[in-house]
Design a protein around this motif. Structure first.
Motif, mmCIF file in Angstrom:
data_model
loop_
_atom_site.group_PDB
_atom_site.id
_atom_site.type_symbol
_atom_site.label_atom_id
_atom_site.label_comp_id
_atom_site.label_asym_id
_atom_site.label_seq_id
_atom_site.Cartn_x
_atom_site.Cartn_y
_atom_site.Cartn_z
ATOM 1 N N TYR A 103 12.881 21.613 47.654
ATOM 2 C CA TYR A 103 13.918 20.891 46.906
ATOM 3 C C TYR A 103 14.531 19.829 47.786
ATOM 4 C CZ TYR A 103 13.867 24.044 42.929
ATOM 5 O OH TYR A 103 13.503 24.727 41.813
ATOM 6 N N GLY A 136 18.507 18.060 44.839
ATOM 7 C CA GLY A 136 18.127 19.106 43.895
ATOM 8 C C GLY A 136 16.872 18.815 43.108
ATOM 9 N N THR A 191 19.965 31.695 44.402
ATOM 10 C CA THR A 191 20.890 31.706 43.266
ATOM 11 C C THR A 191 20.203 32.212 42.005
ATOM 12 O OG1 THR A 191 22.022 29.829 44.257
ATOM 13 C CG2 THR A 191 22.558 30.318 41.981
ATOM 14 N N TRP A 192 18.973 31.719 41.766
ATOM 15 C CA TRP A 192 18.379 32.198 40.518
ATOM 16 C C TRP A 192 17.908 33.637 40.617
ATOM 17 C CZ3 TRP A 192 14.476 28.096 41.914
ATOM 18 C CH2 TRP A 192 13.238 28.618 42.263
ATOM 19 N N ASN A 245 18.865 27.742 48.731
ATOM 20 C CA ASN A 245 20.059 28.041 47.931
ATOM 21 C C ASN A 245 19.682 28.253 46.464
ATOM 22 O OD1 ASN A 245 21.989 25.684 49.846
ATOM 23 N ND2 ASN A 245 21.956 27.898 50.029
ATOM 24 N N GLU A 246 18.752 27.421 45.968
ATOM 25 C CA GLU A 246 18.321 27.523 44.568
ATOM 26 C C GLU A 246 17.650 28.874 44.314
ATOM 27 O OE1 GLU A 246 17.940 25.000 41.796
ATOM 28 O OE2 GLU A 246 19.730 24.309 42.826
ATOM 29 N N TYR A 261 18.044 23.217 50.473
ATOM 30 C CA TYR A 261 18.554 23.198 49.101
ATOM 31 C C TYR A 261 17.767 24.198 48.251
ATOM 32 C CZ TYR A 261 20.812 21.167 45.010
ATOM 33 O OH TYR A 261 21.571 20.988 43.888
ATOM 34 N N GLY A 262 16.424 24.221 48.482
ATOM 35 C CA GLY A 262 15.566 25.135 47.731
ATOM 36 C C GLY A 262 15.924 26.582 47.999
ATOM 37 N N PRO A 285 24.122 31.827 46.442
ATOM 38 C CA PRO A 285 23.280 30.874 47.172
ATOM 39 C C PRO A 285 22.899 31.267 48.598
ATOM 40 C CG PRO A 285 25.532 30.067 47.031
ATOM 41 C CD PRO A 285 25.497 31.332 46.257
#
Lengths: 203, 429
Positions: free
Chosen positions: B392, B396, B299-300, B295-296, B292-293, B305
């Motif tokens: 993460y 999330g 993305t940022w 993807n985070e 998940y991290g 992602p």
């Protein structure tokens, strides 16, 4: 032709007709030995889970917390109306037929002890057994609240990479761990003896 | 010595209540962790130092040599692939994205072979999700769809969803219902109140049928849908409609079957539909502890992602074209850096064949299937054991993993930072 006449004569006999239309059967009554689904007597449940221990039918009875009180709940689809929970309850919380009357008259009771065993090769240490155990939940509120075991006073906990049985003697044999284990890894062996007391002395 | 509140770096549950027992420089006992977490903490035989393939043998080399080899490999490559990232901390993932941009490579994480379709569906119709704490405190209906948490996320039920006390529930798991939808009777199905056995590939039809029932058009449903009786579907729909708070958790049994992201889209739309009647959420059962991290972070930093291609000088995202499997299958990439994953154990044969032909550098503490395809492997510290960093959780929530042991191994971030510095220097010259 002759056989038809024979049958008509046979069925039109007055005696047969009378019995067919006016026979009297005894009205249906509930026999005295009938046991319905256990009902609550209104006495206070102490949450000792003996009823769940003795119950031979899976998921037929559960002792639940209702507001500030414990209360057994019977699930009719699962209950086989054997009456064992009624007989085993030390507080007389449940009633069904004349089970309690007979037990009192004969001065009988159940004596029990339990043995817990975990099959290490099947166990995933998922913690379902430890968290669902009603005794563990009372002893370690942190375990009940978050699934995090913090006390060694519980019956069993996931520790050092396996489910360790710490206080077998606290087990009430409710088999919650067994029914909530997805892998069939934990087994509760219950040893139950029917005993009779004569003049206050066990026979 | 005992360390409390360590964070388990195995699955997306990221349990942060682990107690580890340390003797000297060795980890000897793990409390509260499941079988998977305990095994990860206790570890196995790690590589002692970086190794380089020399003919048919391995030669031990220094970290400096290994890092220089990797930097040169990436700089020399026309179309490098930087893959993995789910088994490492966020700080290392940041360096990875910078490196990909610098060498105009393709950076992709493991979600392209697991929950990539979920991401695509969420991009189309949104994500009616919530944190695990909300589910623990409120949910009275749990649906596990195409996932078997007892095998993959063992403490998911006992800690986050079913068994732990809920603030708004009186009797924890006895007030909750569990529905399992799967093609086979999994272990989780053994403790479910309702097990729906779907014919393989029939999930989309089942989801559509449930939506139809929720919409009130039950009479249009045939007697059997994908191996499930209408009666059972009505029963499940009733459970959903009568729940105060329902939570759907889906796994690869829904994302990686024919229909791919369309299945997830249908599931999300079922949840949206149910939200007209009651409260319902849906979340993915993320596998790696920090997928998940990954993807985070992507993305940022890039806006996308996973599957990000920097060959145009800007971030370009087109799953199916810029995903690792496709880049490898088309024999497009000419070098690969693998961090915190094991593609050789999971990718299709055609991809592995290409992986065997190109130079590959892997960052991993242990020898694994990908080791067989590497030119160089650099052992690193295990995040959550002898390195710290941010990860993460599957819902999330960022959690800082802790360093519970000291070792001489460098962390992923340290190795990658040194690699990145070398690459920047080389490009300046």
């Amino acid at each position: 032709m002759r056989s038809i006449v024979y049958y008509v004569r046979e069925f039109l006999r007055p005696e047969w007709l009378k019995k067919f239309f006016f026979v009297k059967t005894a009205p249906l009554v509930t026999p005295p030995y009938f046991k319905g689904y256990p009902t609550l007597t209104g006495k206070d449940c102490t949450g000792c889970f003996t009823c769940m221990m003795i119950c031979p039918a899976p998921d037929a009875i559960a002792v639940l917390r209702r507001k500030e009180q414990w209360e057994p709940e019977v699930y009719p689809g699962h209950c086989i109306r054997c009456g064992l929970c009624v007989e085993a309850c030390p507080e007389g919380v449940l009633a069904s037929g004349r089970v309690t009357d007979l037990a009192r008259r004969d001065a009988t009771a159940f004596w029990h002890s339990f043995h817990l065993e975990v099959d290490e090769s099947l166990c995933m240490r998922c913690g379902n057994c430890c968290v669902s155990c009603p005794i563990n939940r009372q002893i370690d509120p942190q375990l009940a609240g978050t699934g995090t075991s913090t006390s060694d006073e519980v019956i069993m906990r996931v520790s050092s990479g396996r489910v360790r049985i710490l206080h077998e003697e606290k087990c009430t044999g409710c088999k919650t761990c067994e029914t909530q284990c997805p892998s069939g890894a934990i087994r509760v062996a219950r040893m139950v003896e029917g005993v009779q007391f004569l003049d206050g002395v066990e026979s | 010595m005992n360390v409390k509140d360590a964070v388990c770096p195995f699955c997306g549950c990221l349990c942060d209540d682990i107690e580890v027992e340390i003797e000297g420089d060795r980890l000897v006992g793990v409390t509260n962790a499941c079988e998977l977490g305990a095994t990860k903490f206790l570890g196995g035989e790690r590589l002692k130092s970086p190794i380089r393939r020399e003919g048919k043998a391995w030669k031990e080399i220094s970290y400096d040599e290994a890092i220089r080899y990797a930097a040169d490999m990436l700089l020399d490559a026309e179309r490098p692939l930087l893959y993995g990232w789910s088994g490492t901390h966020g700080e290392a993932q940041c360096v990875g994205v910078h490196m990909a941009e610098l060498v105009r490579g393709v950076i992709d994480n493991t979600s392209s072979v697991c929950h990539g379709p979920s991401v695509l569906a969420i991009q189309e119709v949104g994500h009616p999700g919530c944190t695990l704490g909300v589910v623990k405190n409120r949910a009275d209906l749990l649906i596990y769809w195409g996932s078997n948490p007892i095998d993959a996320h063992p403490r998911h039920l006992s800690r986050y969803t079913c068994y732990a006390e809920g603030f708004f529930l009186e009797n924890a798991f006895r007030d909750r219902k569990v529905v399992v939808v799967d093609v086979r009777k999994t272990q989780t199905a053994n403790i479910a109140d309702e097990f729906v056995r779907v014919r393989p590939g029939g999930d989309y039809a089942i989801l559509s049928a449930l939506r139809t029932i929720v919409r009130g058009k039950t009479d249009t449903i045939p007697r059997m849908v994908a191996g499930v009786t209408r009666d059972q579907l009505i029963r499940v729909a009733d459970l959903c409609l009568n729940a105060k708070f329902g939570a759907v958790y889906f796994g690869l049994g829904l994302t990686m079957i024919p229909g791919k992201y369309k299945n997830i889209r249908n599931a999300i739309e079922l949840v949206t539909e149910l939200n007209r009647h009651t409260k319902f959420t849906i979340s993915a059962m993320r596998g790696h502890y920090n997928v998940y991290g990954s993807n985070e972070v992507n993305t940022w930093m890039t806006g996308y992602p996973f599957a990000i291609d920097f060959s145009r000088g800007i971030a370009f995202y087109n799953p199916g074209e810029t995903t690792a499997v496709d880049v490898l299958a088309r024999k497009e990439c000419d070098a690969a850096l693998i961090v915190g994953s094991d593609p050789a154990a999971h990718f299709p044969r055609r991809c592995i064949e290409h992986l065997a032909e190109i130079p590959v550098v892997q960052l991993d503490p242990y020898p694994n299937a990908t080791t067989a395809f590497c030119k160089v492997q650099i052992p690193v510290a295990v995040t959550g054991v002898d390195a710290e960093g941010t990860a993460y959780r599957m819902d999330g929530v960022p959690i800082r993993t802790r360093k519970v042991l000291s070792s001489d191994y460098l962390s992923d971030e340290e190795v990658l930072s040194r690699m990145y510095a070398l690459m920047q220097e080389a490009l300046k010259r």
